[in-house]
Motif scaffolding. Structure first.
Motif, mmCIF file in Angstrom:
data_model
loop_
_atom_site.group_PDB
_atom_site.id
_atom_site.type_symbol
_atom_site.label_atom_id
_atom_site.label_comp_id
_atom_site.label_asym_id
_atom_site.label_seq_id
_atom_site.Cartn_x
_atom_site.Cartn_y
_atom_site.Cartn_z
ATOM 1 N N ILE A 277 -9.979 -1.307 -31.530
ATOM 2 C CA ILE A 277 -10.632 -0.662 -32.660
ATOM 3 C C ILE A 277 -11.868 -0.771 -32.781
ATOM 4 C CG2 ILE A 277 -8.363 -0.183 -34.043
ATOM 5 C CD1 ILE A 277 -9.603 -2.192 -36.124
ATOM 6 N N ASP A 278 -12.537 -1.890 -32.274
ATOM 7 C CA ASP A 278 -13.847 -2.131 -32.332
ATOM 8 C C ASP A 278 -14.762 -1.176 -31.337
ATOM 9 O OD1 ASP A 278 -16.506 -3.045 -32.322
ATOM 10 O OD2 ASP A 278 -15.745 -5.215 -32.216
ATOM 11 N N PRO A 279 -15.610 -0.083 -32.098
ATOM 12 C CA PRO A 279 -16.439 0.626 -31.082
ATOM 13 C C PRO A 279 -17.448 0.086 -30.200
ATOM 14 C CG PRO A 279 -17.239 0.687 -33.273
ATOM 15 C CD PRO A 279 -16.036 -0.132 -33.264
ATOM 16 N N ARG A 280 -17.567 -1.162 -30.339
ATOM 17 C CA ARG A 280 -18.609 -2.013 -29.562
ATOM 18 C C ARG A 280 -17.911 -2.415 -28.277
ATOM 19 N NH1 ARG A 280 -20.367 -6.598 -33.404
ATOM 20 N NH2 ARG A 280 -18.108 -6.290 -34.002
ATOM 21 N N LYS A 281 -16.541 -2.304 -28.125
ATOM 22 C CA LYS A 281 -15.721 -2.989 -26.886
ATOM 23 C C LYS A 281 -15.238 -1.858 -26.391
ATOM 24 C CE LYS A 281 -14.291 -7.007 -29.514
ATOM 25 N NZ LYS A 281 -13.087 -7.694 -30.028
ATOM 26 N N ILE A 282 -14.654 -0.804 -26.984
ATOM 27 C CA ILE A 282 -14.215 0.464 -26.343
ATOM 28 C C ILE A 282 -15.008 0.941 -25.279
ATOM 29 C CG2 ILE A 282 -13.196 2.920 -26.688
ATOM 30 C CD1 ILE A 282 -12.354 1.665 -29.762
#
Length: 337
Positions: A277-282
């Motif tokens: 759910i982390d936008p930095r990882k997606i």
């Protein structure tokens, strides 16, 4: 009827409360097979055991060279005369009705190989929140089905709360010594072999948490040893139950999850994608594996999901999400964190 397997080492500070709770059992047909596993406390532990044995013939004492808890348990089991084997640790305390209720549960359900009970956490829940939360989770596992799947998250029974059939112990095998927690290895191996577990839904043991507890001080109980052992059994479980084997989708793309997944990959399991759910990882790739938003999970029936996320409250939220998408625990997903 019951033989208590009681391995101890340098346990003089806690042993009186433990032994007094055992000798106060309402079911009196038992023996305590105590093994002093090479204590180094100038004979205090051994002398205390011998003093109890002198007062009560049900206490039998064996002094042994230090070989570790697995060897001490197997030595105790080899000398046991009971129909049932009850585990106990020298720093824990049990309720007077423990033996009566657990023996009655085994008598009433011949298909069960072992039963546990609910346990009370005997430490400081503020200072040691992880252990306290573990006990809370452990007490939610009430039947064989829940424990059979829960074993891939953690041990489904508090080890000192267990009572086995002696025949099951010999049929399924005793404790193994190795670079892993001996109790967790026993549950994984027994369940893989088809053992059935039960649990008395009453709090019959106080599971204490002293600072020198083995699970705090011995590297065999460390997280890496724990997850390496788990991966071996989980990989075989997936080979039998995952219709998409060897492919899985993994919830969580953090460093801790990836380290745990590496143990599975060593057994041939292939990760299709990480869900986060982390936008930095997606949208990124980790080790060549894409990180996707959890909402992009395929429809139920098209993927098998493993969750290694164990932050407080997260496993329940993940289960709710997967259930809402039509995924079924044990068939389409499993929690392993």
């Amino acid at each position: 009827m019951i033989s208590v397997l009681l391995p101890v080492r340098d346990a003089a500070a806690h042993l009186p409360a433990c032994l007094d709770s055992l000798l106060a059992q309402t079911l009196a047909d038992f023996e305590i097979v105590a093994v002093d596993d090479g204590s180094t406390d100038q004979g205090r532990t051994l002398a205390l055991l011998q003093a109890y044995a002198a007062r009560d013939a049900r206490v039998r004492v064996q002094a042994a060279e230090h070989q570790g808890i697995a060897s001490a348990l197997n030595l105790a089991a080899s000398q046991a005369r009971g129909r049932y084997l009850a585990r106990m640790d020298g720093d824990d305390v049990c309720h007077p009705e423990r033996f009566a209720l657990q023996a009655a549960a085994l008598d009433a359900s011949p298909e069960l190989d072992a039963v546990g009970c609910l346990v009370r956490y005997g430490g400081d829940p503020q200072a040691c929140g992880g252990y306290a939360r573990h006990v809370d989770w452990l007490n939610t596992l009430r039947n064989h089905g829940q424990m059979r799947l829960g074993v891939f998250r953690d041990a489904p029974l508090a080890h000192p709360s267990a009572m086995f059939r002696t025949s099951s112990f010999h049929r399924l095998g005793g404790y193994r010594q190795g670079p892993f927690p001996e109790d967790y290895e026993l549950w994984l191996r027994w369940l893989e072999a088809g053992a059935r577990l039960g649990k008395v839904a009453e709090t019959l043991l106080t599971w204490n948490d002293p600072p020198l507890r083995l699970s705090r001080t011995d590297p065999r109980y460390g997280q890496d040893s724990f997850h390496r052992l788990k991966a071996e059994y989980l990989a075989r479980w997936l080979a039998r139950h995952n219709q998409h084997h060897p492919v899985v989708w993994v919830v969580g793309a953090g460093r801790v999850t990836r380290r745990r997944v590496e143990h599975l990959q060593a057994h041939g399991i292939r990760v299709q994608a990480y869900l986060d759910i982390d936008p930095r990882k997606i949208g990124n790739h980790v080790g060549g594996i894409p990180v996707m938003h959890h909402r992009d999970l395929p429809p139920a029936g098209e993927a098998f999901v493993l969750s290694y996320v164990s932050n407080p409250g997260a496993p329940e939220l993940i289960a709710d999400f997967l259930n809402s998408r039509g995924y079924r625990q044990g068939l389409d997903y499993l929690q392993a964190g």
